[in-house]
Design a protein around this motif. Structure first.
Motif, mmCIF file in Angstrom:
data_model
loop_
_atom_site.group_PDB
_atom_site.id
_atom_site.type_symbol
_atom_site.label_atom_id
_atom_site.label_comp_id
_atom_site.label_asym_id
_atom_site.label_seq_id
_atom_site.Cartn_x
_atom_site.Cartn_y
_atom_site.Cartn_z
ATOM 1 N N PHE A 1 0.740 -1.107 -0.081
ATOM 2 C CA PHE A 1 0.117 -0.055 -0.197
ATOM 3 C C PHE A 1 0.934 1.528 -0.032
ATOM 4 N N LYS B 1 1.632 3.157 -2.302
ATOM 5 C CA LYS B 1 1.273 4.491 -2.938
ATOM 6 C C LYS B 1 0.043 5.036 -2.202
ATOM 7 N N GLU B 2 -0.705 4.293 -1.758
ATOM 8 C CA GLU B 2 -1.945 4.694 -0.779
ATOM 9 C C GLU B 2 -1.473 5.231 0.380
ATOM 10 N N SER C 1 -2.164 9.208 1.200
ATOM 11 C CA SER C 1 -3.129 9.560 2.275
ATOM 12 C C SER C 1 -2.162 10.299 3.398
ATOM 13 N N ALA D 1 -6.684 11.816 -1.367
ATOM 14 C CA ALA D 1 -7.051 10.188 -1.166
ATOM 15 C C ALA D 1 -8.497 9.709 -1.215
ATOM 16 N N PHE E 1 -9.328 5.786 -1.505
ATOM 17 C CA PHE E 1 -8.355 5.211 -1.126
ATOM 18 C C PHE E 1 -8.549 4.824 0.341
ATOM 19 N N PRO F 1 -8.636 6.529 3.395
ATOM 20 C CA PRO F 1 -7.293 7.029 4.473
ATOM 21 C C PRO F 1 -7.829 6.597 5.724
ATOM 22 N N LEU G 1 -6.982 3.028 6.335
ATOM 23 C CA LEU G 1 -5.318 2.831 6.297
ATOM 24 C C LEU G 1 -4.909 3.379 7.655
#
Lengths: 281, 395, 499
Positions: free
Chosen positions: C256, C258-259, C263, C270, C275, C277, C280
């Motif tokens: 992850f 990139k994500e 974020s 994001a 995505f 965030p 995450l």
């Protein structure tokens, strides 16, 4: 260094060429944040008894100017004199209204208490405010029509009332020159006219008021003196002569009138990121 | 920000309520403890007095840390004090004044370092505090571990600076605590308006010519002194709780700085005293953590029950507002209904009201029935005869 | 956990011989350093994101709360009769949940509007930590947890706490009745009942194997079935836990990346890209909690904060690239754990500290690792070429010097050709205008004159040369003073107020 420029022991007094006796005179003032100029070599004289607006795009250094004047920021060069003297000698004659969102309004204190803070400096160390100070503060609160709110906690005030509280705190100092940082920001129309009335009343009493302002449309109605600022001073003087389309375009990087881009010329390629509301100017 | 209505419950009476609760808890803890078999030995008297004194001082000084949003600075400070204790011990031996001086110096170096890093690099304040907190603490632990493996046994009790150890407290410590604490509170009393002004609006204070650096430095010095005083009783990890909790609890009961600071002192003293007494219930109970638990208890009571700001108060107010709103809607509808049928007394069925206004109608109807503005019979609801036929305002 | 550990052992057997592995982990030093490095690697990855999100102190709160989770889990395990085991997955998950709940609790307190974020943090974790300490001293006895362990952990004795795994020709030896090594005895089934002697022809016998069954290699060797000594790998338990957590973290960050990056720097974007965030963030917090639990036994609940923050902050002083920052923080953390171990044993930069003190130098390993991290941070803080103190001071000094030149040049540019040119630009009066100390001004003037940017004209006034004018204009256009009109004084209107 010629001897006649040296009046005080260590302070160089700058002679100004203005044909009035300025209450505020900035001479070659430069202020920088880490070698990045926020204000660049400004010469500005403010005559007594005017209501002056400082106008310019975001990031033009309007608030920086006030803060540098009040010694809140270091100067990279130049000087500012109040009534011909440096600020530290005439503090009592200068009042300051900071931006409203510069403090935490959930602070446990009352409206009257905040206004009394304007008198703390005159009290000196250790002495507490007493009846005399409270009476003075009440008088100031009456001026801004907040006398009924004296005992209220400050977080219970509306934005306009908070602004008027700050105004009262400056009024209670009974200064001759007032600096106000965006007093009209985010207040309702009613408060705006109430504040304006107070400022005009100050002017009739011979006080000088310097206001950082962002709304181009009201400049001509509110002020009789204006300074157009964008890092360097574009122009300053009576509204009728300075607040012209050409100079406004110059200040805002030629982006005000979209039909005639860049007519102000020069480095206008550095465009303003805050096109002012008054696009029709 | 709270609405003005929400805070209407805040009055001076609140302060007396919570002061009463605090004193009651402190006073009740004594007979209760006796009931559970605690004997007020000389040591326990010392510890209880010490806890109460420390609580009072740290509550008072901590209030300013809370208002200046520097709560976690207290945490960094107390951790950073540890190597000072160790080095002072190595240099001067087990002398309380030396240990305290060492702790204060190490703490101040920590603060200086946090400022240095924050001002001159891209590292933000929270990270800088984290670095000082762990870095200094590790150094302190290392030095203490080093001292402990030395052959002489004089290091006994140094451990207490980590978790705090009340039993290590003796009468002379109490005098130190009282003397220094009184001095700290005296400084606050003398520089009251300066502290208040720079806490509320530092820019305005600077523009008015107050020496900002000196005053903030003074406040910081008070904070350091308080942390150092508390280390022996509360320990480095928990000291921050004792600094913060009384101030946060006190803030909920009053809107005046003076009341808040005094109240924080009272709450701190109550927590300190009660925690110390409670720890005597069993040999295994540590004093410092219990003091923290009591202080947190005050916070819990305050954020739920404080009139005006507490959560229950706010929830209740919100519920009342909803009810009022629903009642207004029902009333408005009944009047409109009567008007459109040219019969002001035409009854409206509850099904109809609910169908039009949704489920909140029932709440409104109940409120109106209770206040006698609506009457019910088998046909439905109608306005009571005396009730005004004007539409209620708002909505 | 056991199965995973077996796989790990098997994998390491592919690259090293069994004797090598046993010799390696048989040393307290190697085990401690590897363990420290694993904690530092996982902490560095997570810490980098925490730091960039401005949540560095959240790791502080989490690590304190995790202690409460561990203690409560121990108490529950003790109550149901299980043996408290810090590497049990249930304990890991439970304690990690406690850690995440701190974040939630703090958020809740904060959203009530009754207290500020810092106060909420400063309240929640001392309270939870205080409860943990009370529980430890009151209820948890004879368990592998005491106040010392809470503070500094026991990374030094991690090597002694091992599981043994057998690898060889066989894992278990099964002896059945047909095996030549089986010991068969015969027993009369009906002798007692019928009162006959075993020699009686009517006696019925059954065959009984006395040594049949499954043997682990060690048992087989002891029983004499096997001539070879048993082939055992002794594997430190904490290594498994931390290795699993490290791989988990690594996998998450790699998958992850990139994500996470997006974020961290722009949560709004994001979210708009779908995505999640917030999700995450909570996964990140869970991993922080898991690592804090996993590291608890080794370094305690407070020093672990250093593993999260300090290497990441050090790397942040060196690089602008997130990937490099993560990598660097791992390297710094691993080096610190190696050097820190040496420091604890009295060896620092080739010096032998043992001689300095009577009785020898011996101190806490985990604390020394964090001290080492702090030292590396200090060194980087001083010497980092881009963001260090020294380079910063030098850069500021240089920029200030250049800027001072520009102030004077700009002043001259500004007033050239104006009506006030004479009074403003006269050589002797310049100091009145800029209000600098005379020596500073003299240096600046000397510098710009020697660069040929300024001359003094016949009237004794400063004026710009052609290069000087270009210098000013390029300074303005280079973006330093963006958004500004040309500094040439235009339309400066000075009119009398009273006309």
């Amino acid at each position: 260094m010629s001897p006649e420029t040296r009046r005080q022991s260590d302070i160089l007094i700058h002679e100004t060429a203005a044909d009035f006796d300025p209450v505020l005179s900035a001479n070659d003032l430069t202020v920088a944040y880490d070698a990045k100029p926020a204000i660049w070599d400004i010469d500005l004289q403010v005559p007594p008894g005017v209501l002056m607006g400082i106008v310019g795009p975001n990031g033009a250094g309007k608030s920086t100017f006030i803060k540098a004047a009040l010694n809140l920021l270091p100067r990279a060069g130049g000087s500012i004199l109040f009534f011909g003297k440096p600020y530290s000698q005439v503090r009592n004659r200068v009042g300051y209204v900071p931006q409203r969102d510069s403090v935490d309004w959930d602070f446990p204190t009352t409206v009257l208490d905040v206004v009394t803070m304007g008198l703390y400096h005159s009290l000196g160390w250790i002495r507490r405010p007493g009846r005399r100070e409270r009476d003075l503060a009440m008088t100031a609160l009456e001026q801004v029509k907040l006398q009924d709110f004296a005992g209220r906690q400050i977080s219970q005030l509306s934005g306009g009332q908070q602004q008027r509280t700050f105004l009262a705190r400056a009024l209670v100092q009974d200064a001759d020159l007032y600096f106000m940082d965006e007093p009209f920001a985010a207040v309702d129309a009613l408060t705006e006219s109430a504040i304006l009335a107070i400022l005009q009343e100050l002017r009739t009493r011979g006080k000088t008021v310097v206001v950082v302002h962002h709304d181009l449309q009201t400049v001509a109605d509110y002020f009789d003196w204006v300074a157009l600022l964008n890092v360097s001073l574009v122009a300053s003087g009576p509204v009728s002569e300075v607040f012209t389309d050409e100079l406004i375009e110059l200040t805002y990087g030629g982006r005000v009138n979209s039909l005639n881009p860049g007519s102000g010329g020069g480095v206008g390629a550095a465009s303003s990121d805050s096109a002012p509301h008054g696009a029709s100017l | 920000m709270m609405g003005s209505e929400a805070q209407a419950g805040i009055s001076d009476r609140n302060v007396w309520i919570i002061t009463g609760i605090a004193i009651l808890i402190l006073l009740l803890s004594l007979p209760l403890a006796v009931l559970f078999g605690v004997r007020f030995t000389y040591t326990l008297q010392t510890v209880t007095l010490g806890g109460a004194l420390l609580g009072a001082v740290s509550g008072t000084v901590g209030s300013f840390a809370v208002l200046r949003k520097q709560s976690l600075l207290g945490d960094a400070l107390s951790h950073a004090a540890l190597p000072g204790v160790g080095i002072a011990f190595l240099v001067a031996g087990r002398q309380l004044w030396a240990l305290l001086a060492g702790a204060a110096i190490a703490g101040l170096i920590g603060v200086w370092f946090i400022n240095l890093v924050t001002r001159n690099t891209r590292i933000k304040q929270d990270t800088a505090m984290g670095i000082v907190l762990t870095g200094w603490f590790a150094l302190g632990i290392g030095i203490l571990a080093f001292i402990q493996q030395r052959p002489d046994a004089s290091q006994a009790g140094l451990d207490s600076f980590i978790f705090g150890q009340a039993a290590a407290m003796v009468r002379s410590d109490l005098y130190t605590l009282a003397g220094v604490g009184a001095a700290l509170i005296l400084v606050i009393a003398l520089a009251w308006k300066e502290f208040k002004l720079i806490t509320f609006d530092p820019d305005f204070a600077a523009a008015n010519g107050f020496p900002i650096r000196f005053i903030t430095g003074l406040l910081l010095a008070l904070l350091v002194m308080t942390v150092v005083l508390g280390l022996q009783l509360a320990g480095v990890v928990l000291m921050v709780g004792l600094l913060i909790a009384p101030g946060v609890a006190a803030r909920q009961w009053t809107n005046k700085l003076g009341q808040m600071v005094v109240l924080a002192g009272v709450i701190g003293a109550a927590s300190g005293g009660a925690g110390a007494v409670a720890s005597a219930l069993d040999r295994d109970l540590p004093t410092g953590p219990l003091i923290i638990v009591f202080a947190a208890l005050f916070v819990l009571i305050s954020i739920f029950f404080a009139p005006g700001r507490g959560m229950l108060w706010v929830w209740n107010l919100r519920r009342r507002n909803r009810t009022e709103h629903a009642a207004d809607n029902v009333l408005k509808f009944v009047i409109e209904y009567g008007r459109s049928h040219n019969d002001p007394n035409k009854p409206v069925s509850s099904e109809f009201l609910e169908g039009v206004l949704g489920s909140s109608a029932r709440r409104g109807i109940r409120e109106l029935l209770l206040s006698g503005r609506l009457s019910a019979d088998e046909d439905g609801y109608r306005l009571t005869p005396g009730e005004t036929r004007d539409l209620p305002e708002g909505g | 956990m056991h199965a995973i550990e077996r796989i790990l052992v098997w994998l390491s057997l592919q690259v090293a011989s069994l004797e090598q592995i046993n010799a390696f982990f048989g040393s307290a030093q190697n085990t401690a350093i590897v363990l420290g490095a694993l904690i530092a690697l996982s902490g560095g990855m997570l810490g980098s994101f925490l730091l960039l999100r401005g949540m560095a102190l959240t790791s502080d709160a989490i690590s304190h709360t995790v202690l409460l989770g561990i203690v409560v889990a121990f108490m529950i395990m003790g109550a149901v009769g299980a043996i408290p085991d810090i590497s049990s997955p249930w304990l890991l998950i439970g304690a990690a949940a406690a850690g995440v709940s701190t974040v939630v609790l703090t958020e809740l307190l904060n959203s009530s509007g009754l207290l500020k974020q810092d106060a909420a943090l400063g309240l929640v974790f001392p309270l939870l930590f205080a409860l943990a300490v009370i529980f430890i001293s009151r209820y948890v006895e004879d368990v592998h947890i005491d106040e010392d362990a809470v503070m500094v952990g026991e990374i030094g004795i991690a090597w002694a706490n091992t599981n043994s795994h057998a690898f060889g020709d066989y894992e278990t030896l099964v002896i059945d009745q047909n095996d030549p090594q089986a010991e068969i005895s015969r027993r009369c089934v009906n002798c007692r009942e019928e009162g006959i002697s075993p020699r009686d022809p009517g006696a019925v016998f059954e065959e009984l194997c006395t040594n049949c069954g499954e043997y682990s290699p060690a048992e087989a060797y002891r029983a004499g079935f096997s001539d070879e000594p048993p082939v055992l790998v002794f594997w430190p338990r904490s290594i498994t836990v931390m290795l699993v957590l490290f791989l988990l973290t690594l996998g998450f960050v790699l998958l992850f990346f990139k994500e996470l990056k997006l974020s961290t720097f722009d949560p709004g974007l994001a979210r708009s890209l779908g995505f999640r965030p917030t999700l995450l963030l909570y996964v990140l917090m869970s991993l922080v909690s898991l690592v804090a639990v996993g590291a608890f036994e080794a370094v305690g609940s407070i020093l672990v904060i250093g593993f999260f923050i300090i290497p990441a902050a050090t790397a942040y002083l060196v690089t602008d690239h997130l990937g490099v920052m993560i990598l660097l923080s791992g390297i710094i953390g691993s080096l610190s754990s190696a050097w820190g171990y040496q420091l604890a044993r009295g060896r620092f930069l080739g010096l032998n500290l043992d001689r300095l003190v009577p009785g020898g130098w011996d101190t806490s390993i985990s604390a020394s690792i964090v001290v080492m991290m702090t030292m590396i941070f200090l060194a980087t803080l001083m010497a980092s070429p881009r963001y260090g103190l020294i380079s910063g001071i030098l850069r500021r000094y240089r920029r200030r010097r250049e800027f001072n030149d520009q102030v004077i040049l700009g002043h001259i540019y500004h007033h050239s050709g104006q009506e006030d040119q004479r009074s403003e630009l006269e050589a002797g009066s310049l100091r009145v205008h800029v209000q600098w100390e005379q020596p500073v001004l003299d240096r600046v003037i000397q510098r710009i004159r020697s660069r040929g940017l300024v001359e003094i004209d016949e009237e004794g006034c400063f004026c710009l040369t052609e290069e000087g004018r270009k210098e000013v204009e390029s300074f303005w256009q280079s973006g330093l003073a963006r958004k500004a009109p040309p500094p040439r004084k235009r339309g400066q209107i000075r009119v009398s107020t009273r006309d």
